[in-house]
Scaffold this motif. Sequence first.
Motif, PDB file in Angstrom:
ATOM      1  N   LEU A  45       0.845  -1.183   0.000  1.00  0.00           N
ATOM      2  CA  LEU A  45       0.000   0.000   0.000  1.00  0.00           C
ATOM      3  C   LEU A  45       0.885   1.239   0.000  1.00  0.00           C
ATOM      4  N   SER A  46       0.548   2.201  -0.843  1.00  0.00           N
ATOM      5  CA  SER A  46       1.216   3.498  -0.803  1.00  0.00           C
ATOM      6  C   SER A  46       0.226   4.512  -0.246  1.00  0.00           C
ATOM      7  N   CYS A  47       0.738   5.615   0.244  1.00  0.00           N
ATOM      8  CA  CYS A  47      -0.093   6.562   0.990  1.00  0.00           C
ATOM      9  C   CYS A  47      -1.105   7.309   0.128  1.00  0.00           C
ATOM     10  N   ASP A  61      -7.454   4.366  -0.069  1.00  0.00           N
ATOM     11  CA  ASP A  61      -8.573   3.796   0.702  1.00  0.00           C
ATOM     12  C   ASP A  61      -8.077   2.529   1.402  1.00  0.00           C
ATOM     13  N   ILE A  62      -8.016   2.591   2.713  1.00  0.00           N
ATOM     14  CA  ILE A  62      -7.549   1.436   3.486  1.00  0.00           C
ATOM     15  C   ILE A  62      -8.687   0.809   4.293  1.00  0.00           C
ATOM     16  N   SER A  63      -9.915   1.153   3.953  1.00  0.00           N
ATOM     17  CA  SER A  63     -11.061   0.662   4.727  1.00  0.00           C
ATOM     18  C   SER A  63     -11.210  -0.863   4.658  1.00  0.00           C
ATOM     19  N   GLY A  64     -10.674  -1.492   3.620  1.00  0.00           N
ATOM     20  CA  GLY A  64     -10.762  -2.941   3.505  1.00  0.00           C
ATOM     21  C   GLY A  64      -9.639  -3.687   4.195  1.00  0.00           C
ATOM     22  N   GLU A  65      -8.727  -2.953   4.790  1.00  0.00           N
ATOM     23  CA  GLU A  65      -7.592  -3.565   5.485  1.00  0.00           C
ATOM     24  C   GLU A  65      -7.963  -3.858   6.941  1.00  0.00           C
ATOM     25  N   SER A  66      -7.179  -4.717   7.570  1.00  0.00           N
ATOM     26  CA  SER A  66      -7.409  -5.032   8.982  1.00  0.00           C
ATOM     27  C   SER A  66      -7.203  -3.785   9.838  1.00  0.00           C
ATOM     28  N   THR A  67      -7.740  -3.807  11.036  1.00  0.00           N
ATOM     29  CA  THR A  67      -7.571  -2.655  11.929  1.00  0.00           C
ATOM     30  C   THR A  67      -6.098  -2.426  12.260  1.00  0.00           C
ATOM     31  N   GLU A  68      -5.318  -3.490  12.322  1.00  0.00           N
ATOM     32  CA  GLU A  68      -3.889  -3.343  12.602  1.00  0.00           C
ATOM     33  C   GLU A  68      -3.180  -2.629  11.458  1.00  0.00           C
ATOM     34  N   VAL A  69      -3.469  -3.029  10.222  1.00  0.00           N
ATOM     35  CA  VAL A  69      -2.860  -2.376   9.063  1.00  0.00           C
ATOM     36  C   VAL A  69      -3.327  -0.919   8.988  1.00  0.00           C
TER      37      VAL A  69
END
Length: 101
Positions: A45-47, A61-69
């Motif tokens: 993932l890039s910012c 969009d990081i909404s599909g990633e785990s809470t840790e990620v």
Amino acid sequence: MALTETTVEDKIEVVGDHKHVQVRTATVIARDGTEISRSFHRHSLSCSTKSGDPLAWADTDISGESTEVQAICNAVWTDAVKTAYQTAMDAAEIYRGYLNH
């Protein structure tokens, strides 16, 4: 003889000046509690991403990633990191355009 499949994010790394986040996911197959197979999938993932018409920078969009990620991304992707990444990518795009003429 019971087979089970478990998926776990077993490695999360922050890499480089622009804080790319690399995620390794392991899929483990076990028979009666004993691991018999393990395979890996990786993604990074890039910012920021560029999209739309006209092209514009937006936060990834990081909404599909785990809470840790998500927590790691939110911690390392400061405004300064995002600006530096966007500036570097825009400069590389201009340079590529220059080379193609």
